[in-house]
Design a protein around this motif. Structure first.
Motif, PDB file in Angstrom:
ATOM      1  N   PHE B 452       0.842  -1.183   0.000  1.00 12.90           N
ATOM      2  CA  PHE B 452       0.000   0.000   0.000  1.00 12.90           C
ATOM      3  C   PHE B 452       0.881   1.238   0.000  1.00 12.90           C
ATOM      4  CE2 PHE B 452      -4.482  -1.159   1.090  1.00 12.90           C
ATOM      5  CZ  PHE B 452      -5.073  -0.127   0.385  1.00 12.90           C
ATOM      6  N   GLY B 453       0.447   2.274  -0.693  1.00 13.21           N
ATOM      7  CA  GLY B 453       1.200   3.520  -0.703  1.00 13.21           C
ATOM      8  C   GLY B 453       1.159   4.191   0.646  1.00 13.21           C
ATOM      9  N   PRO B 454       2.098   5.114   0.898  1.00  9.60           N
ATOM     10  CA  PRO B 454       2.174   5.744   2.218  1.00  9.60           C
ATOM     11  C   PRO B 454       0.951   6.600   2.573  1.00  9.60           C
ATOM     12  CG  PRO B 454       3.819   6.663   0.736  1.00  9.60           C
ATOM     13  CD  PRO B 454       3.205   5.523   0.018  1.00  9.60           C
ATOM     14  N   PHE B 455       0.173   6.988   1.570  1.00  8.36           N
ATOM     15  CA  PHE B 455      -1.035   7.755   1.875  1.00  8.36           C
ATOM     16  C   PHE B 455      -2.296   6.979   1.520  1.00  8.36           C
ATOM     17  CE2 PHE B 455       2.327  10.779   0.791  1.00  8.36           C
ATOM     18  CZ  PHE B 455       2.480  11.343   2.039  1.00  8.36           C
ATOM     19  N   GLY B 456      -2.133   5.679   1.335  1.00  8.14           N
ATOM     20  CA  GLY B 456      -3.279   4.891   0.943  1.00  8.14           C
ATOM     21  C   GLY B 456      -3.636   5.139  -0.507  1.00  8.14           C
ATOM     22  N   HIS B 457      -4.792   4.729  -0.885  1.00  8.92           N
ATOM     23  CA  HIS B 457      -5.347   4.944  -2.207  1.00  8.92           C
ATOM     24  C   HIS B 457      -4.595   4.204  -3.315  1.00  8.92           C
ATOM     25  CE1 HIS B 457      -8.047   6.722  -5.028  1.00  8.92           C
ATOM     26  NE2 HIS B 457      -7.072   7.239  -5.738  1.00  8.92           N
ATOM     27  N   TYR B 458      -3.289   4.389  -3.402  1.00  8.99           N
ATOM     28  CA  TYR B 458      -2.513   3.686  -4.418  1.00  8.99           C
ATOM     29  C   TYR B 458      -1.847   2.465  -3.806  1.00  8.99           C
ATOM     30  CZ  TYR B 458      -3.029   7.963  -7.118  1.00  8.99           C
ATOM     31  OH  TYR B 458      -3.537   9.019  -7.786  1.00  8.99           O
ATOM     32  N   PHE B 459      -1.632   1.485  -4.646  1.00  9.58           N
ATOM     33  CA  PHE B 459      -0.800   0.370  -4.197  1.00  9.58           C
ATOM     34  C   PHE B 459      -0.038  -0.205  -5.386  1.00  9.58           C
ATOM     35  CE2 PHE B 459      -3.178  -3.288  -5.793  1.00  9.58           C
ATOM     36  CZ  PHE B 459      -4.461  -2.796  -5.959  1.00  9.58           C
ATOM     37  N   ALA B 460       0.991  -0.980  -5.055  1.00  6.62           N
ATOM     38  CA  ALA B 460       1.851  -1.541  -6.087  1.00  6.62           C
ATOM     39  C   ALA B 460       1.962  -3.037  -5.898  1.00  6.62           C
ATOM     40  CB  ALA B 460       3.230  -0.907  -6.017  1.00  6.62           C
ATOM     41  N   THR B 461       2.105  -3.738  -7.001  1.00  5.54           N
ATOM     42  CA  THR B 461       2.266  -5.187  -6.932  1.00  5.54           C
ATOM     43  C   THR B 461       3.520  -5.592  -7.698  1.00  5.54           C
ATOM     44  OG1 THR B 461       0.875  -5.402  -8.881  1.00  5.54           O
ATOM     45  CG2 THR B 461      -0.190  -5.721  -6.756  1.00  5.54           C
ATOM     46  N   ALA B 462       4.082  -6.716  -7.320  1.00  2.00           N
ATOM     47  CA  ALA B 462       5.269  -7.250  -7.997  1.00  2.00           C
ATOM     48  C   ALA B 462       4.958  -8.665  -8.423  1.00  2.00           C
ATOM     49  CB  ALA B 462       6.457  -7.243  -7.054  1.00  2.00           C
ATOM     50  N   SER B 463       5.391  -9.014  -9.604  1.00  2.00           N
ATOM     51  CA  SER B 463       4.937 -10.293 -10.122  1.00  2.00           C
ATOM     52  C   SER B 463       6.051 -11.140 -10.712  1.00  2.00           C
ATOM     53  CB  SER B 463       3.865 -10.055 -11.183  1.00  2.00           C
ATOM     54  OG  SER B 463       3.659 -11.206 -11.942  1.00  2.00           O
ATOM     55  N   TYR B 464       5.702 -12.395 -10.891  1.00  2.00           N
ATOM     56  CA  TYR B 464       6.563 -13.390 -11.514  1.00  2.00           C
ATOM     57  C   TYR B 464       6.907 -13.000 -12.943  1.00  2.00           C
ATOM     58  CZ  TYR B 464       7.652 -17.973 -13.581  1.00  2.00           C
ATOM     59  OH  TYR B 464       8.246 -19.020 -14.239  1.00  2.00           O
ATOM     60  N   GLU B 465       5.953 -12.322 -13.631  1.00  5.55           N
ATOM     61  CA  GLU B 465       6.208 -12.049 -15.047  1.00  5.55           C
ATOM     62  C   GLU B 465       7.030 -10.782 -15.291  1.00  5.55           C
ATOM     63  OE1 GLU B 465       4.256  -9.386 -14.896  1.00  5.55           O
ATOM     64  OE2 GLU B 465       2.169  -9.839 -15.470  1.00  5.55           O
ATOM     65  N   HIS B 466       7.976 -10.500 -14.401  1.00  4.84           N
ATOM     66  CA  HIS B 466       9.018  -9.483 -14.586  1.00  4.84           C
ATOM     67  C   HIS B 466       8.513  -8.034 -14.528  1.00  4.84           C
ATOM     68  CE1 HIS B 466      11.554 -12.632 -17.005  1.00  4.84           C
ATOM     69  NE2 HIS B 466      10.951 -13.132 -15.968  1.00  4.84           N
ATOM     70  N   THR B 467       7.281  -7.822 -14.144  1.00  2.52           N
ATOM     71  CA  THR B 467       6.829  -6.441 -14.062  1.00  2.52           C
ATOM     72  C   THR B 467       6.339  -6.131 -12.655  1.00  2.52           C
ATOM     73  OG1 THR B 467       4.515  -6.907 -14.574  1.00  2.52           O
ATOM     74  CG2 THR B 467       5.981  -6.493 -16.432  1.00  2.52           C
ATOM     75  N   ALA B 468       6.304  -4.839 -12.375  1.00  6.59           N
ATOM     76  CA  ALA B 468       5.606  -4.340 -11.194  1.00  6.59           C
ATOM     77  C   ALA B 468       4.498  -3.446 -11.731  1.00  6.59           C
ATOM     78  CB  ALA B 468       6.557  -3.553 -10.309  1.00  6.59           C
ATOM     79  N   ARG B 469       3.410  -3.341 -11.009  1.00  9.91           N
ATOM     80  CA  ARG B 469       2.314  -2.520 -11.509  1.00  9.91           C
ATOM     81  C   ARG B 469       1.799  -1.595 -10.424  1.00  9.91           C
ATOM     82  NH1 ARG B 469      -0.764  -6.080 -16.068  1.00  9.91           N
ATOM     83  NH2 ARG B 469       1.083  -7.272 -16.614  1.00  9.91           N
ATOM     84  N   LEU B 470       1.293  -0.484 -10.888  1.00  7.66           N
ATOM     85  CA  LEU B 470       0.712   0.489  -9.971  1.00  7.66           C
ATOM     86  C   LEU B 470      -0.796   0.469 -10.156  1.00  7.66           C
ATOM     87  CD1 LEU B 470       1.192   3.053  -8.073  1.00  7.66           C
ATOM     88  CD2 LEU B 470       0.785   4.340 -10.160  1.00  7.66           C
ATOM     89  N   TRP B 471      -1.513   0.480  -9.057  1.00  5.20           N
ATOM     90  CA  TRP B 471      -2.968   0.449  -9.079  1.00  5.20           C
ATOM     91  C   TRP B 471      -3.494   1.531  -8.146  1.00  5.20           C
ATOM     92  CZ3 TRP B 471      -4.934  -4.291 -11.412  1.00  5.20           C
ATOM     93  CH2 TRP B 471      -3.966  -5.256 -11.642  1.00  5.20           C
ATOM     94  N   SER B 472      -4.715   1.944  -8.392  1.00  8.54           N
ATOM     95  CA  SER B 472      -5.381   2.723  -7.350  1.00  8.54           C
ATOM     96  C   SER B 472      -6.589   1.899  -6.938  1.00  8.54           C
ATOM     97  CB  SER B 472      -5.789   4.096  -7.858  1.00  8.54           C
ATOM     98  OG  SER B 472      -6.937   3.985  -8.658  1.00  8.54           O
ATOM     99  N   CYS B 473      -7.023   2.105  -5.699  1.00  8.39           N
ATOM    100  CA  CYS B 473      -8.056   1.221  -5.171  1.00  8.39           C
ATOM    101  C   CYS B 473      -9.350   1.303  -5.994  1.00  8.39           C
ATOM    102  CB  CYS B 473      -8.352   1.582  -3.719  1.00  8.39           C
ATOM    103  SG  CYS B 473      -7.029   1.079  -2.626  1.00  8.39           S
ATOM    104  N   ASP B 474      -9.589   2.444  -6.621  1.00 10.14           N
ATOM    105  CA  ASP B 474     -10.875   2.598  -7.288  1.00 10.14           C
ATOM    106  C   ASP B 474     -10.847   2.204  -8.762  1.00 10.14           C
ATOM    107  OD1 ASP B 474      -9.250   4.646  -7.961  1.00 10.14           O
ATOM    108  OD2 ASP B 474     -10.627   6.268  -7.433  1.00 10.14           O
TER     109      ASP B 474
END
Lengths: 444, 678
Positions: B452-474
């Protein structure tokens, strides 16, 4: 060349109906199979690492196969070890296969449900408080930590896991700070010995048996600190009970005598009870014979000094200082003085008598001559002083030129005071008198 | 070339079974008789290279792969071993890439047996420093594997960087050119094709560099769009994200109110006890105002603040006031560590996270569920009344995933929980109802970590398929995809100002990503094994990474340079890292069942006065402390003891419980989570 044998490939080929596989093909296939297996393992290891485990599980393999787009192998789980069956295809040619159990559905359905696994729970404890690891059962003891850091094979420290499984509920308060594991037998022995020793029947065979056991049995080292603690506890609690005090000294003596024990590290713990028995203010009940106790203590001190005086260079001086302090304190009862004098003689022998006792005798006279002193006690102390100064006598020295009696006596009185001089003079041992008279502090 | 024996044999065999020399004679006569003059000339040229018995004379080993590479490699090694001591450390690092490339070239050229022999002869020389890659490459058996294996492909398609001082480099090139015939040519072509020599200014030194991989060496991989990262660093703004003006005002209002309330209380006490520093003073110390180095507020759109945010800020200020100072002086204060040990997990607990307010703990399990406990043992009441029947449970099981859970993360306000799983999805759970809210699908492979991001709302994931992704909760689709790592992205964390992400990968590097542009802005390379844990300091200046090589590296984010590497954990993984509030102390937990405490700035040349001194007499903290592991994982380098570097302040052992998570609270206390494994 490769770990994977090409014969295996041929076997597999035969099993699916390809009878004559070319050697080259088999070899190439074997190499490829090896590579693929490594590939699966490598992916499976990733799953293991992310599962924060150090042991690869069959589920890791399944997941690895899934990400590699391969149908996972079903029917294997980590819970049951694989069973290998053995069959022989010819003389001395065993072939191994995985036993595939046939499961009876009826049975499986009607079987009682397996036990519900225990709930995952957590316990909390302080691993460190402001950087210091508290000594509580949930934390490993320093020795365990040391072992952990050294790296030991699994399973060697079952006691720690036992302690950890019981959690933090009941055994927190009672534990000593440092955990010291005693076997059941030793604990039992300790209890028995302690009770036997305190058996007050005059001719108790149990008591002597216990003492002799302490004197000779090997393997008591683990109990040593406990015995010492026992002694110091009893001595401080039962200052009025001469029997107990005597017994405790006997116990210490026995321990000191035991050749299998390595007592040296505990000298610091042994000395205080002995000193207490030596120079204690009031030992035993009124009129009890505490003199013998003090003699015993003095001889024990002598033994300690003889055995450990060399190893610890401050031991002698500390003991001497303690005794001297008591000796020179006129407020102390005569019993204490008696003990101090015998002690000094025991600790330092001749030298300390010459340097520490004799020069002080003249002053000490006043104490002896006080009006309120019990004559019996005075006699005892004088006896002790006599015994101490006796060591000064040099038997080698022939008394060639005997001085006149009265003159010599005068000198003696001047040196040691009237009371003691009387006692010495009475024996008529001129060499002793001479030695006392001639002893000087600075003399060697 | 290979036609030579074939052309001669059938013709010659028909006449006499003489020596090959005679055979050639006969064939040549035959050819000249028939008028095949060109063929005859060719035969003459080619037969000159055979000896009396018809075997080829090896005059040009370049044409025979098996001999050529072995010879060239030995040639190089001999030269390096005989060179001056000051050159050796640098040159030694060159041996490894050359070894790998020779091997791969031989295998892909079809010279399998010589290739394997070459490998076997020399692999020991490199095992100590490159064990991880060697293990994977050793499995390559066939040319097709070279084409297919990702790691081999990496080596083949990228240049391997080696940094050499100018003098050393010139010496090397000169030597290779001079001895071109003895194998120098082979080496030169390998150097040109696969290796990039980078000149370092200055002279060679005996002490600066060792045989281990240097920072910025090795395969640095693709740089997404920005050219060479190590030389041309894009600017990063590491200051704090400024606070919303309105929010700040409201918080100040609130604090002022609290202050006066406190004053009233202390006055009515008549004891004259002052209530410490006023909250408003404390707030002025930590409030995030726009600074020179801070990113623009608009860069990270956040939802408008609510009353809850104000309360949260107020609580943070209070916690800031109450926190324990960790700093040096005559009596050093190391942090307190509260250890939560989980029982009956059967090694099925994969990950843990504590909420910032130390109220909740969540664990992800192999059995595809997440479990939430209250740390204080209070029942977890759901706002849905029917969920609380028959009794309010003390822990809740969150069921929804269809694969093992590898990552869990609480939102800063602990109203939400994220979990990432092998089933390729990330789920958002509500901590009010204890039910699933959203499923985020996008990754095409297991998701290893979520944060989870330091202010919430956003979060990041890391995956097996060599990428990381940024998401927002909504949004149910990713906002950014960070591609650039060459292997699995194992772990992800945020910069405290929420504008940057840090990822640690199995390609042995860590990267820093700009959330806005999606570009990689820093590359941290220097580990010799996958990066398993990563943490950014609260002051935003430093990054700590830990790898399978059981090293902890401290990086200066702005400069992109490694400040130091700290050793002490045994030869197993480090699972978690966390900085203290002051960013001067780092704690780490790992599979060696210890929690360790490190001095961040010790030995980096930066002022260290506010870091505590090592505690005396507290376990093995001195430089000679030996650390070893009960079970050594996959390491072959056993027997060599790990010696803890002097910046290790303390080590605390657990009882057979690998430490999965360490986390500083806002009050500077450490919460640690471990699973007891009997």
């Amino acid at each position: 060349m490769s770990l994977w044998n090409s014969d295996t490939i041929k076997d597999v080929a035969e099993s699916v109906g390809i009878s004559n596989l070319h050697d080259d093909v088999a070899k190439n296939l074997a190499m490829d199979v090896e590579y693929r297996i490594h590939q699966v393992l490598q992916e499976a290891l990733k799953f293991m690492r992310h599962g924060k485990r150090t042991v690869l599980a069959t589920t890791d393999i399944s997941h690895a196969l899934r990400v590699l787009n391969v149908e996972p192998l079903y029917g294997y789980d980590s819970l049951r070890p694989l069973r290998f069956g053995e069959a022989s295809v010819g003389p001395a040619q065993p072939i191994y296969y995985v036993e595939d159990e046939e499961v009876d559905f009826e049975k499986l359905i009607n079987a009682p449900l397996p036990k519900v696994p225990r709930e995952v729970t957590f316990t909390a404890h302080w691993l460190a408080i402001e950087g210091v690891q508290p000594a509580i059962p949930q934390n490993p003891t320093p020795s365990e930590a040391h072992r952990l850091s050294e790296g030991v094979p699994k399973g060697s420290n079952t006691t720690t896991s036992l302690a950890a499984t019981t959690g933090n509920s009941e055994n927190v308060a009672v534990k000593p700070l440092v955990k010291h594991i005693l076997s059941k037998e030793l604990q039992l022995y300790y209890d028995r010995v302690c009770s036997a020793i305190l058996d007050e029947a005059p001719s108790s065979s149990l008591r002597s048996a216990a003492l002799s056991s302490l004197r000779h049995d090997p393997g008591l080292h683990q109990l040593l600190p406990y015995f010492l603690q026992f002694v110091s506890e009893k001595v401080t609690q039962k200052l009025r009970d001469l029997f107990v005090l005597n017994t405790m000294l006997e116990l210490l003596h026995a321990l000191l005598e035991n050749e299998n024990l390595f007592v040296e590290p505990y000298v610091a713990a042994i000395v205080p009870p002995i000193l207490t028995c030596l120079v204690g203010k009031r030992l035993g009940t009124e009129g009890g014979n505490h003199w013998d106790l003090r003699d015993f203590a003095a001889s024990l001190i002598a033994l300690v000094c003889k055995r450990f005086g060399g190893a610890s260079h401050t031991l002698l001086s500390r003991l001497t200082r303690a005794c001297l302090k008591h000796f020179l304190d006129p407020a102390k009862p005569l019993g204490t003085h008696y003990g101090a004098i015998t002690g000094l003689a025991a600790i330092g022998g001749r030298e300390s008598v010459r340097v520490l006792v004799v020069p002080n005798l003249k002053l000490y006279e006043k104490v002896l001559k006080k009006d309120d002193q019990d004559p019996e006690e005075v006699r005892r102390v004088v006896e002790a002083i006599y015994k101490a100064v006796e060591t000064l006598e040099d038997k080698e020295v022939k008394m060639e030129e005997m001085e006149e009696g009265e003159e010599l006596r005068e000198k003696l009185v001047k040196k040691v005071g009237e009371v003691v001089a009387d006692r010495v003079w009475k024996t008529g041992r001129m060499p002793l008198v001479k030695a006392i008279v001639e002893s000087r502090v600075g003399e060697k | 070339m290979a036609t030579q024996p074939g052309a001669g044999a059938p013709a010659g065999a028909a006449h006499t079974a003489g020596s090959p020399q005679q055979l050639n004679q006969i064939v040549m006569e035959y050819l000249s008789k028939k008028g095949y003059s060109k063929t005859e000339a060719m035969l003459r040229v080619e037969s000159a290279h055979t000896d009396a018995d018809g075997r080829p004379i090896i005059a040009k080993p370049e044409e025979y792969a098996d001999v050529m590479y072995e010879r060239a490699y030995s040639h190089l090694r001999r030269w390096i071993d005989n060179s001056l001591d000051i050159y050796k450390p640098d040159l030694k690092r060159l041996e490894y890439p050359i070894f790998i490339h020779f091997y791969l070239t031989m295998i892909s050229g079809g010279h399998l047996t010589p290739g394997k022999t070459f490998w076997k002869n020399h692999v020991n020389e490199h095992e100590a420093t490159h064990g991880y890659d060697l293990e994977e490459l050793s499995r390559i058996n066939l040319p097709v594997h070279v084409e297919e294996n990702k790691l081999a492909k990496l080596y083949r398609t990228n240049k391997y960087r080696v940094k050499l001082p100018v003098t050393t480099k010139n010496l090397l090139l000169h030597f290779l050119e001079e001895t071109a015939d003895d194998g120098g040519q082979t080496l030169l072509s390998c150097l040109n094709q696969h290796i990039e020599l980078i000149s370092l200014p200055g002279r060679a030194s005996l002490f600066v560099r060792g045989a281990e991989l240097q920072e910025g060496e090795g395969i640095v991989g693709h740089t997404s769009g920005r050219g060479d990262l190590s030389e041309n660093l894009p600017n990063v703004k590491l200051g704090m994200l400024p606070m919303d003006k309105e929010l700040m005002k409201e918080v100040e209002e609130e604090l002022r109110e609290e202050d006066t309330k406190m004053k009233d209380i202390s006055r009515s006490d008549e004891l004259g006890v002052t209530a410490g520093k006023s909250l408003i003073d404390e707030f002025s110390k930590i409030k995030r105002e726009e600074g020179e180095d801070s990113p623009a507020r608009e860069a990270i759109p956040l939802p408008p603040y609510t009353i809850a945010d104000v309360e949260d800020e107020v609580r943070q200020v209070k916690e800031y006031r109450e926190k324990v100072q960790i700093k040096g002086g005559p009596s050093p204060a190391l942090p307190s560590v509260c250890m939560y040990t989980f029982h009956n997990t059967n090694d099925g607990l994969h990950c843990l996270d504590f909420s910032q307010d130390a109220e909740l703990v969540a664990g992800g399990f192999a059995e595809s569920y997440v479990r939430v406990w209250s740390l204080k043992g209070t029942p977890l009441e759901s706002i849905i009344p029917s969920e609380n029947l028959p009794v309010v449970p003390k822990s809740r099981r969150l069921i929804g995933h269809s694969g093992p859970i590898y990552g869990v993360s609480f939102s800063p306000d602990r109203k939400y929980l994220l979990s990432s799983s092998e089933d390729k999805s990330t789920r958002l759970w509500s901590m009010d109802t204890y039910t699933a809210l959203v499923v985020y699908k996008g990754h095409d492979a297991p998701v290893w970590d979520v944060s989870f991001g330091p202010f919430g709302h956003y979060f990041a994931t890391a995956s097996y398929e060599h990428t990381a992704r940024l998401w927002s909760c909504d949004h149910i689709y990713p906002l950014r995809i960070f591609a650039g790592h060459l292997s699995d992205v194992d772990t992800v964390t945020w910069h405290p100002n929420s504008t940057y992400l840090f990822t640690g990968s199995a390609d042995k590097t860590a990267r820093m990503w700009d959330v806005n542009t999606g570009n990689s802005v820093r590359l941290f390379s220097g580990h010799s094994a996958p990066v398993t844990a990563i943490a950014a300091s609260p002051d935003g200046k430093y990054l700590a990474t830990a790898g399978e090589d059981s090293l902890i590296s401290i990086w200066d984010i702005a400069g992109g340079k490694r400040l130091k590497a700290m050793r002490g954990h045994g030869k197993t993984s480090i699972y978690s890292l966390s900085f203290s509030r002051e960013s001067n102390v780092l704690v780490s937990g790992g599979a060696d069942m210890t929690v360790r405490c490190w001095d961040v700035l010790h030995g980096t040349g930066l002022p260290t006065q506010d870091a505590p001194e090592p505690m005396p007499g507290m376990g093995p903290v001195d430089g000679t402390a030996k650390v070893d592991l009960p079970q050594g994982g996959n390491n072959k380098r056993r027997g060599k003891d790990v010696v803890a570097t002097p910046d290790q302040l303390a080590v605390w052992y657990t009882k057979k419980a690998p430490v999965y998570k360490v986390q500083f609270t806002r009050k500077n206390m450490v919460m640690a989570g471990s699973a007891f494994l009997p």
